[in-house]
Design a protein around this motif. Structure first.
Motif, short mmCIF file in Angstrom:
data_model
loop_
_atom_site.label_atom_id
_atom_site.label_comp_id
_atom_site.label_asym_id
_atom_site.label_seq_id
_atom_site.Cartn_x
_atom_site.Cartn_y
_atom_site.Cartn_z
N GLU A 30 0.82 -1.22 0.00
CA GLU A 30 0.00 0.00 0.00
C GLU A 30 0.85 1.26 0.00
OE1 GLU A 30 -3.41 0.53 -0.06
OE2 GLU A 30 -3.52 -1.60 -0.58
N THR A 31 1.97 1.26 0.71
CA THR A 31 2.74 2.48 0.92
C THR A 31 3.92 2.67 -0.02
OG1 THR A 31 4.10 1.42 2.63
CG2 THR A 31 2.10 2.57 3.37
N LEU A 32 4.59 1.59 -0.38
CA LEU A 32 5.82 1.74 -1.15
C LEU A 32 5.62 2.23 -2.59
CD1 LEU A 32 8.15 -1.13 0.10
CD2 LEU A 32 8.35 1.34 0.49
N PRO A 33 4.57 1.82 -3.31
CA PRO A 33 4.42 2.38 -4.66
C PRO A 33 4.40 3.92 -4.67
CG PRO A 33 3.01 0.47 -4.43
CD PRO A 33 3.57 0.78 -3.05
N LYS A 34 3.70 4.50 -3.74
CA LYS A 34 3.65 5.96 -3.65
C LYS A 34 5.01 6.52 -3.24
CE LYS A 34 1.03 9.78 -1.68
NZ LYS A 34 -0.08 10.18 -0.82
N ALA A 35 5.69 5.83 -2.31
CA ALA A 35 7.02 6.27 -1.87
C ALA A 35 8.01 6.25 -3.04
CB ALA A 35 7.52 5.40 -0.72
N PHE A 36 7.94 5.23 -3.88
CA PHE A 36 8.83 5.18 -5.04
C PHE A 36 8.45 6.27 -6.05
CE2 PHE A 36 9.84 0.74 -3.73
CZ PHE A 36 11.23 0.88 -3.69
N GLU A 37 7.18 6.45 -6.26
CA GLU A 37 6.71 7.48 -7.20
C GLU A 37 7.12 8.88 -6.75
OE1 GLU A 37 2.41 9.27 -8.42
OE2 GLU A 37 2.58 7.09 -8.36
N GLU A 38 7.02 9.13 -5.45
CA GLU A 38 7.31 10.46 -4.91
C GLU A 38 8.75 10.61 -4.42
OE1 GLU A 38 4.27 11.08 -1.96
OE2 GLU A 38 2.72 11.34 -3.49
N ASP A 39 9.55 9.56 -4.59
CA ASP A 39 10.95 9.57 -4.17
C ASP A 39 11.09 9.82 -2.66
OD1 ASP A 39 13.64 9.18 -4.73
OD2 ASP A 39 14.00 11.32 -5.09
N THR A 40 10.22 9.17 -1.88
CA THR A 40 10.28 9.30 -0.42
C THR A 40 10.63 7.98 0.26
OG1 THR A 40 7.89 8.93 -0.24
CG2 THR A 40 8.64 11.24 -0.36
N SER A 82 14.84 3.63 -12.91
CA SER A 82 13.91 2.52 -13.03
C SER A 82 12.46 3.00 -12.95
CB SER A 82 14.17 1.47 -11.94
OG SER A 82 13.28 0.40 -12.06
N VAL A 83 12.17 3.87 -12.00
CA VAL A 83 10.82 4.40 -11.85
C VAL A 83 10.40 5.16 -13.11
CG1 VAL A 83 9.41 6.07 -10.57
CG2 VAL A 83 10.84 4.44 -9.32
N ALA A 84 11.33 5.93 -13.69
CA ALA A 84 11.01 6.76 -14.85
C ALA A 84 10.93 5.97 -16.16
CB ALA A 84 12.05 7.86 -14.98
N ALA A 85 11.59 4.83 -16.23
CA ALA A 85 11.64 4.05 -17.47
C ALA A 85 10.25 3.56 -17.85
CB ALA A 85 12.59 2.87 -17.31
N SER A 86 10.04 3.39 -19.14
CA SER A 86 8.71 2.98 -19.59
C SER A 86 8.57 1.46 -19.76
CB SER A 86 8.34 3.70 -20.89
OG SER A 86 9.30 3.43 -21.88
N SER A 87 9.62 0.79 -20.17
CA SER A 87 9.49 -0.64 -20.43
C SER A 87 9.94 -1.48 -19.23
CB SER A 87 10.30 -1.04 -21.66
OG SER A 87 11.68 -1.11 -21.35
#
Length: 180
Positions: A30-40, A82-87
């Motif tokens: 629940e928490t890590l996807p947002k943390a990776f997206e927001e770099d937190t 990795s987060v920014a990559a599309s494939s």
């Protein structure tokens, strides 16, 4: 072994009963996807993923030592790429440049970055898919990025076929794989 929606849902429940870290895993999903997206995200989050993927392995200490030998700036850069990559292949390729992170570990990082899109490369799950005819070959000793992409494609197709989430499929395959 024949897979189906009912079997997958039953095995998802079996995973919940068997997995000691289930509650924390669900919280982290629940928490890590947002943390990776927001770099937190934190270094402790990354270490937790390593320990989670290595649960029961006698090599967890060695892998953690390898992982912790990395320069934090380098790891941050690789994760941002990795987060920014599309494939999926590009995402995994950035992660496996980190010491202590091979394809299977990288797939665990991808899971916690986006559980709706990625699943964990695991020998137990691969074996179930191979025995069920979804994958033609046994998992290689040292799987490559391309091997992960074949595995992931099969998982996407199966999840779609049986109308389950990738995470449900992943947990079910792990439980079906037994203790071997």
């Amino acid at each position: 072994m024949e897979l189906g929606r009912r079997v997958l849902k039953q095995q998802e429940a079996a995973y919940e009963k068997e997995e000691d870290q289930y509650a924390e895993e669900m919280e982290r999903l629940e928490t890590l996807p947002k943390a990776f997206e927001e770099d937190t995200w934190t270094w402790e989050d990354l270490e937790w993923i390593v320990r989670w993927k290595m649960t029961g392995s006698p090599f967890v200490g060695k892998v953690l030592d390898d992982f912790n030998s990395n320069d934090e700036t380098f790891v941050t850069s690789q994760i941002e790429k990795s987060v920014a990559a599309s494939s999926p292949g590009e995402k995994l390729s950035y992660l496996i440049e980190i010491s202590g992170v091979a394809e299977r570990m990288g797939s665990a990082f991808l899971l916690f970055m986006n559980p709706d899109r990625f699943t964990v490369l695991d020998w137990k799950a691969w074996s179930v898919l191979h025995e069920s005819g979804y994958l033609p070959d046994e998992m290689p000793d040292d799987p490559s990025v391309d091997d992960y992409l074949v595995y992931l494609g099969s998982c996407w197709a199966i999840a779609n076929e049986y109308d389950v989430s990738l995470r449900t499929l992943d947990m079910a395959l792990w439980a079906l794989g037994g203790d071997e």
